[in-house]
Design a protein around this motif. Sequence first.
Motif, short mmCIF file in Angstrom:
data_model
loop_
_atom_site.label_atom_id
_atom_site.label_comp_id
_atom_site.label_asym_id
_atom_site.label_seq_id
_atom_site.Cartn_x
_atom_site.Cartn_y
_atom_site.Cartn_z
N PRO A 109 0.84 -1.20 0.00
CA PRO A 109 0.00 0.00 0.00
C PRO A 109 0.88 1.25 0.00
O PRO A 109 1.87 1.32 0.74
N VAL A 110 0.53 2.22 -0.84
CA VAL A 110 1.40 3.38 -1.00
C VAL A 110 0.62 4.63 -1.38
O VAL A 110 -0.43 4.54 -2.03
N LYS A 111 1.14 5.76 -0.93
CA LYS A 111 0.65 7.08 -1.32
C LYS A 111 1.86 7.94 -1.64
O LYS A 111 2.99 7.63 -1.25
N ILE A 112 1.62 9.04 -2.31
CA ILE A 112 2.65 10.04 -2.59
C ILE A 112 2.40 11.25 -1.70
O ILE A 112 1.25 11.63 -1.48
N MET A 113 3.48 11.85 -1.20
CA MET A 113 3.36 13.12 -0.49
C MET A 113 3.45 14.23 -1.53
O MET A 113 4.52 14.50 -2.07
N ALA A 114 2.32 14.84 -1.83
CA ALA A 114 2.26 15.90 -2.84
C ALA A 114 3.18 17.05 -2.46
O ALA A 114 3.23 17.45 -1.30
N GLY A 115 3.93 17.53 -3.43
CA GLY A 115 4.80 18.67 -3.20
C GLY A 115 6.25 18.32 -2.93
O GLY A 115 7.14 19.12 -3.19
N GLY A 116 6.49 17.13 -2.36
CA GLY A 116 7.85 16.71 -2.07
C GLY A 116 8.60 17.70 -1.21
O GLY A 116 8.02 18.42 -0.39
N VAL A 117 9.91 17.75 -1.39
CA VAL A 117 10.75 18.65 -0.60
C VAL A 117 10.35 20.11 -0.83
O VAL A 117 10.28 20.90 0.12
N THR A 118 10.03 20.46 -2.07
CA THR A 118 9.62 21.83 -2.37
C THR A 118 8.38 22.21 -1.56
O THR A 118 8.32 23.28 -0.95
N GLY A 119 7.39 21.33 -1.55
CA GLY A 119 6.18 21.59 -0.79
C GLY A 119 6.45 21.67 0.70
O GLY A 119 5.87 22.51 1.41
N TRP A 120 7.31 20.79 1.20
CA TRP A 120 7.68 20.78 2.62
C TRP A 120 8.26 22.13 3.02
O TRP A 120 7.86 22.72 4.02
N LEU A 121 9.20 22.63 2.22
CA LEU A 121 9.82 23.93 2.51
C LEU A 121 8.82 25.07 2.35
O LEU A 121 8.82 26.01 3.15
N ASP A 122 7.95 24.98 1.33
CA ASP A 122 6.94 26.01 1.12
C ASP A 122 6.01 26.15 2.31
O ASP A 122 5.50 27.23 2.59
N GLU A 123 5.79 25.05 3.02
CA GLU A 123 4.92 25.09 4.20
C GLU A 123 5.65 25.62 5.43
O GLU A 123 5.05 25.78 6.49
N GLY A 124 6.95 25.87 5.30
CA GLY A 124 7.74 26.40 6.41
C GLY A 124 8.34 25.36 7.33
O GLY A 124 8.85 25.68 8.40
N PHE A 125 8.34 24.10 6.89
CA PHE A 125 8.90 23.03 7.71
C PHE A 125 10.40 22.91 7.45
O PHE A 125 10.89 23.19 6.37
N GLU A 126 11.12 22.44 8.48
CA GLU A 126 12.56 22.29 8.41
C GLU A 126 12.95 20.96 7.77
O GLU A 126 12.21 19.97 7.87
N LEU A 127 14.12 20.94 7.17
CA LEU A 127 14.70 19.70 6.67
C LEU A 127 15.80 19.24 7.62
O LEU A 127 16.46 20.06 8.26
N ALA A 128 16.01 17.94 7.68
CA ALA A 128 17.14 17.37 8.40
C ALA A 128 18.29 17.22 7.43
O ALA A 128 18.07 17.06 6.22
N LYS A 129 19.50 17.27 7.92
CA LYS A 129 20.69 17.12 7.06
C LYS A 129 21.43 15.85 7.46
O LYS A 129 21.30 15.38 8.58
N GLY A 130 22.19 15.32 6.53
CA GLY A 130 22.98 14.13 6.80
C GLY A 130 22.30 12.88 6.27
O GLY A 130 21.22 12.93 5.72
N SER A 131 22.98 11.77 6.47
CA SER A 131 22.48 10.51 5.92
C SER A 131 22.21 9.48 7.02
O SER A 131 22.33 8.30 6.80
N ASP A 132 21.78 9.94 8.18
CA ASP A 132 21.64 9.05 9.34
C ASP A 132 20.34 8.28 9.41
O ASP A 132 20.18 7.42 10.25
N THR A 133 19.36 8.56 8.56
CA THR A 133 18.11 7.79 8.64
C THR A 133 17.87 7.00 7.40
O THR A 133 18.47 7.18 6.39
#
Length: 133
Positions: A109-133
């Motif tokens: 079962p799968v869905k897409i998060m509309a907007g991706g990273v661009t949408g995430w940033l447009d909403e004012g949410f922070e990104l994590a950095k690095g490759s730890d997850t």
Amino acid sequence: MSSAVTTVPAAPSEIAREPFSAEFTFETDCWDVHDALSRESDFVLLDVRSPSMFAQGHVPGAINLPHGKIVRSKLERWSDQTVFVTYCAGPHCNGAARGALRLAELGRPVKIMAGGVTGWLDEGFELAKGSDT
């Protein structure tokens, strides 16, 4: 006088309900993902971009699994009922759809998060950095 918007009339409500409600079975949005991740989430969020793009910035809590590497063996740690949510760079990128298709072909079962990273940033949410997850 009608505009390009109204030249073709809107569908009657009884006809429009089905495709509009079906859309939510295929996608979710950044706000709903953000809200769910602030609690114990009931899905796995997959960043399907390259490891280098993931390291530059990703949604906190996401797991990096590039769409070309989505194979049955990589999914064995999750039950067959686990819902996956894929995202990529943004609306200009089809990686989320490619990843979603691969998951669907594997019976997941799968869905897409509309907007991706661009949408995430447009909403004012922070990104994590690095490759730890």
